[in-house]
Design an enzyme around this catalytic site. Structure first.
Site, PDB file in Angstrom:
ATOM      1  N   GLY A  82      15.873  20.491  -9.431  1.00  0.00           N
ATOM      2  CA  GLY A  82      16.819  19.765  -8.426  1.00  0.00           C
ATOM      3  C   GLY A  82      18.255  19.794  -8.531  1.00  0.00           C
ATOM      4  N   THR A  83      18.682  21.043  -8.845  1.00  0.00           N
ATOM      5  CA  THR A  83      20.302  21.444  -8.771  1.00  0.00           C
ATOM      6  C   THR A  83      20.813  21.378  -7.515  1.00  0.00           C
ATOM      7  OG1 THR A  83      20.097  23.626  -8.784  1.00  0.00           O
ATOM      8  CG2 THR A  83      19.893  22.763 -11.021  1.00  0.00           C
ATOM      9  N   ASN A  84      20.075  21.760  -6.487  1.00  0.00           N
ATOM     10  CA  ASN A  84      20.439  21.649  -5.102  1.00  0.00           C
ATOM     11  C   ASN A  84      20.688  20.070  -4.765  1.00  0.00           C
ATOM     12  OD1 ASN A  84      21.477  24.249  -3.802  1.00  0.00           O
ATOM     13  ND2 ASN A  84      19.398  24.617  -4.780  1.00  0.00           N
ATOM     14  N   ILE A  98       4.792  24.943   2.041  1.00  0.00           N
ATOM     15  CA  ILE A  98       5.121  25.439   3.248  1.00  0.00           C
ATOM     16  C   ILE A  98       4.898  24.375   4.104  1.00  0.00           C
ATOM     17  CG2 ILE A  98       4.440  26.983   5.157  1.00  0.00           C
ATOM     18  CD1 ILE A  98       6.178  28.497   2.757  1.00  0.00           C
ATOM     19  N   LEU A  99       5.925  23.861   4.959  1.00  0.00           N
ATOM     20  CA  LEU A  99       5.675  22.765   5.778  1.00  0.00           C
ATOM     21  C   LEU A  99       4.766  23.045   7.038  1.00  0.00           C
ATOM     22  CD1 LEU A  99       9.268  21.328   6.177  1.00  0.00           C
ATOM     23  CD2 LEU A  99       7.400  20.438   4.802  1.00  0.00           C
ATOM     24  N   ASN A 114      17.280  24.290   5.098  1.00  0.00           N
ATOM     25  CA  ASN A 114      16.742  24.888   4.037  1.00  0.00           C
ATOM     26  C   ASN A 114      17.837  25.634   3.469  1.00  0.00           C
ATOM     27  OD1 ASN A 114      14.816  25.985   2.130  1.00  0.00           O
ATOM     28  ND2 ASN A 114      14.802  27.589   2.953  1.00  0.00           N
ATOM     29  N   HIS A 117      18.309  29.055   1.181  1.00  0.00           N
ATOM     30  CA  HIS A 117      17.807  30.155   0.500  1.00  0.00           C
ATOM     31  C   HIS A 117      18.604  31.080  -0.203  1.00  0.00           C
ATOM     32  CE1 HIS A 117      14.703  33.276   0.226  1.00  0.00           C
ATOM     33  NE2 HIS A 117      15.348  34.187   0.633  1.00  0.00           N
TER      34      HIS A 117
HETATM   35  C1  GRF Z   1      16.644  27.880  -6.853  1.00  0.00           C
HETATM   36  O1  GRF Z   1      16.276  29.327  -7.061  1.00  0.00           O
HETATM   37  C2  GRF Z   1      17.330  27.785  -5.268  1.00  0.00           C
HETATM   38  O2  GRF Z   1      17.906  29.271  -5.061  1.00  0.00           O
HETATM   39  C3  GRF Z   1      16.121  27.811  -4.391  1.00  0.00           C
HETATM   40  O3  GRF Z   1      15.259  26.953  -5.452  1.00  0.00           O
HETATM   41  C4  GRF Z   1      15.485  27.137  -6.630  1.00  0.00           C
HETATM   42  C5  GRF Z   1      15.516  25.767  -7.430  1.00  0.00           C
HETATM   43  O4  GRF Z   1      16.635  25.157  -6.830  1.00  0.00           O
HETATM   44  N1  GRF Z   1      16.656  27.044  -3.213  1.00  0.00           N
HETATM   45  P1  GRF Z   1      16.714  23.462  -7.462  1.00  0.00           P
HETATM   46  O5  GRF Z   1      17.397  23.601  -8.825  1.00  0.00           O
HETATM   47  O6  GRF Z   1      15.308  22.820  -7.697  1.00  0.00           O
HETATM   48  O7  GRF Z   1      17.626  22.926  -6.359  1.00  0.00           O
END
Ligand code: GRF
Length: 210
Positions: A12-14, A93-94, A108, A110
């Protein structure tokens, strides 16, 4: 105010980047209203809880068919009156019934410069392993609308990140996250909520501020 649902599967960093941007007042016209995880162990669910955002789990495994999975997702999105879905490290996959109902309303992120290192099998560290194996000097991230083709929807924005001598998949992933993903995603979400993304003939135009 656009209602935003963020779909997650892992750390969940994004999602955290979106939460931090919202807290800095950088997501104009949108609100993080719901987090949907593909599995109950996603640390992203903790981030939702810590920030008071409602969350739930809709897992593909828990559904008898792709159709049931799609119907469950659509019911969740309609109940919450969601305007925009954001896939943030989401690994399921949706179903087509979801991508067509929310055409040009699913974004999304990527971790590569599409069309490089994308499509089936290119997710998480695999993307960076492939970039290092190919010996590219530049990689980066792409934020795009989602359609029925994996990583095949209209590109909204991209940001390049240099590969450094001695990079491992892990160090490269971290740099791409810090320098590209965590910037691109909140920017794209804000542009969408401001109504500044126009899609025509599969291409995205970013409209100027009114
Ligand atoms: C990361 O590799 C990001 O590039 C991709 O999903 C992975 C985990 O992302 N989109 P997150 O830390 O769960 O957001």
């Amino acid at each position: 105010m656009k209602q935003i649902a963020v779909f997650v599967s892992g750390g969940g960093t994004n999602l955290q980047a979106l939460i931090d941007a919202q807290n800095r007042g950088e997501i104009s016209g949108g609100r993080l209203a719901l987090i949907v995880a593909s599995n109950p162990n996603a640390y992203a669910l903790k981030r939702a809880e810590q920030n008071g955002i409602p969350s739930l789990v809709v897992s593909r495994k828990g559904c008898a068919s792709l159709e049931e999975f799609g119907k469950k997702l659509l019911a969740v999105l309609e109940d919450a009156r969601i305007d925009l879905v954001v896939l943030a490290g989401y690994l399921s996959i949706l179903p087509e019934m979801v991508t067509s109902r929310y055409a040009n309303r699913i974004i999304n992120i990527h971790p590569a410069l599409i069309p490089s290192f994308c499509g089936d099998g290119y997710y998480g560290l695999h993307v960076h392993e492939a970039a290092l194996a190919r010996g590219v000097k530049l990689t980066g991230a792409t934020v795009h609308f989602v359609n029925e083709i994996t990583d095949g929807g209209p590109i909204i924005a991209q940001r390049a990140v240099p590969v450094q001598e001695g990079d491992t998949p892990e160090t490269l992933q971290r740099r791409v996250m810090e320098e590209a993903e965590w910037k691109l995603l909140p920017e794209a979400v804000s542009l969408f909520c401001e109504g500044r993304l126009r899609v025509s003939d599969g291409k995205v135009t970013i409209l100027p501020k009114p």
